[in-house]
Design an enzyme around this catalytic site. Structure first.
Site, PDB file in Angstrom:
ATOM      1  CD  GLN A   6      -3.170  -4.686   6.585  1.00  0.00           C
ATOM      2  OE1 GLN A   6      -3.111  -3.713   5.840  1.00  0.00           O
ATOM      3  NE2 GLN A   6      -3.797  -5.805   6.239  1.00  0.00           N
ATOM      4  CG  ASP A  55      -9.284  -0.600   4.883  1.00  0.00           C
ATOM      5  OD1 ASP A  55      -8.907  -0.855   3.725  1.00  0.00           O
ATOM      6  OD2 ASP A  55      -8.614  -0.866   5.897  1.00  0.00           O
ATOM      7  CE  LYS A  77      -3.643  -2.642   2.211  1.00  0.00           C
ATOM      8  NZ  LYS A  77      -4.353  -3.027   3.448  1.00  0.00           N
TER       9      LYS A  77
END
Ligand code: NAD
Length: 293
Positions: free
Chosen positions: A96, A119, A52
């Site tokens: 994460q 997200d 990312k």
């Protein structure tokens, strides 16, 4: 059989985003800014976060990686999320997964400002997706829709069988495929660990999305000729013949299934790459909303 090449397609989308960022920058705008929080040093999570960060660099985003030890308290983590919520030049925040057992995933998801929820895991984002309102769609199912769109795969009126009902992949995938949109307009069967006779369902599927996390689970006898197969699974399998000691394995027995398919995604180079491109797209959207382009 045709390959749905996630790597190539992700590059296309990333190039498009990079061009848009360059145009905004030429007008004097700051860079879009994504912040990732990583707890502990789980090998797979390290790899995902590194991808990312790398993608951000490639397309002209600013990125910040904040690390905590595995024993970080929920209180400390939440305080950091709240600080980032209030930081003006932060456009997107992601934490994460998976989290250590002592930290509640729901609490962390809810703490992220819905405006910065790139997200797409916040209830507001999921609610907006369900209602077809503008908002952040979870990156993996969004990336799959971008891939189907790029290759102009015909989905209207098709029967899609989604294997796995997680809130980040299977469930949103079932919603997106059934929406009145292109791609979309599928009749969807959402299957899970308690589904009886899964093979009965998959054999009727024009489109199968395998998202259960069991390597090589979908075998050739479960797939009808001409099906489109999307493999979401990512599992690290021990392989001493490779220097890193493992290989990445999907949920589909690719070698046996591929010859039966009209389209299929490889692993790696399929859905994983598209997930990153979709996250970048969400971050760009967050940025544009904040600077009101
Ligand atoms: P999860 O563990 O949260 O959910 C798995 C789902 O599979 C559950 O809903 C369960 O009911 C279902 N399931 C389990 N066994 C089954 C069976 N025998 N038959 C039918 N359904 C069954 O997993 P997740 O977070 O949705 O991830 C699934 C896989 O996708 C994992 O391998 C994960 O690493 C991978 N993943 C990949 C990406 C990517 O970018 N490619 C992103 C997210 C997750």
């Amino acid at each position: 059989m045709n390959i749905l090449d996630g790597k190539k397609t992700a590059q296309f989308y990333k190039d498009t985003i990079a061009a848009e960022v360059a145009a905004l920058r030429a007008k004097g705008s700051r860079k879009p800014h994504l912040v990732a929080i990583l707890i502990g040093s789980n090998g797979a999570s390290e790899t995902y976060v590194a991808s990312k960060v790398k993608a951000c660099e490639q397309i002209g985003f600013e990125s910040t990686l904040i690390r905590f030890e595995t024993d970080v308290t929920e209180e400390t983590l939440l305080a950091e999320v709240h600080r980032l919520n209030e930081t003006a030049d932060v456009d997107g925040i992601l934490v994460q997964l998976p989290l250590p057992d002592h930290i509640r995933e729901d609490t962390v998801t809810l703490a992220i400002d819905a405006e910065k929820d790139v997200d797409g895991f916040h209830p507001e984002s999921l609610g907006r997706m369900l209602l077809g309102l503008p908002g952040y769609v979870p990156a993996t199912p969004k990336g799959i829709m971008m891939l189907l769109d790029y290759y102009n795969v015909d989905t209207a009126g098709k029967h899609a069988v989604v294997i796995g009902r997680s809130s980040i992949v299977g469930s949103p995938m079932s919603v997106l495929l059934s929406r009145n949109s292109k791609p979309g307009n599928c009749t969807v069967t959402l299957t899970h660990s308690r589904t009886v006779d899964l093979r009965y369902h998959t054999l009727q599927a024009d489109i199968i999305v395998a998202a259960l996390g069991k390597p090589l689970f979908l075998t050739a006898d479960m797939v009808k000729d001409g099906a489109v197969v999307i493999d979401v699974g990512i599992t690290r399998m021990k392989d001493e013949s490779l220097s890193k000691g493992y290989r990445i394995c999907g949920d589909v027995d690719f070698d046996a299934v591929a010859p039966k398919c009209s389209w299929i995604t490889p692993v790696p180079g399929g859905v994983g790459a598209m997930t990153i491109a979709a996250l970048m797209q969400n971050t760009l959207e967050a940025f544009k909303r904040r600077i009101k382009v």
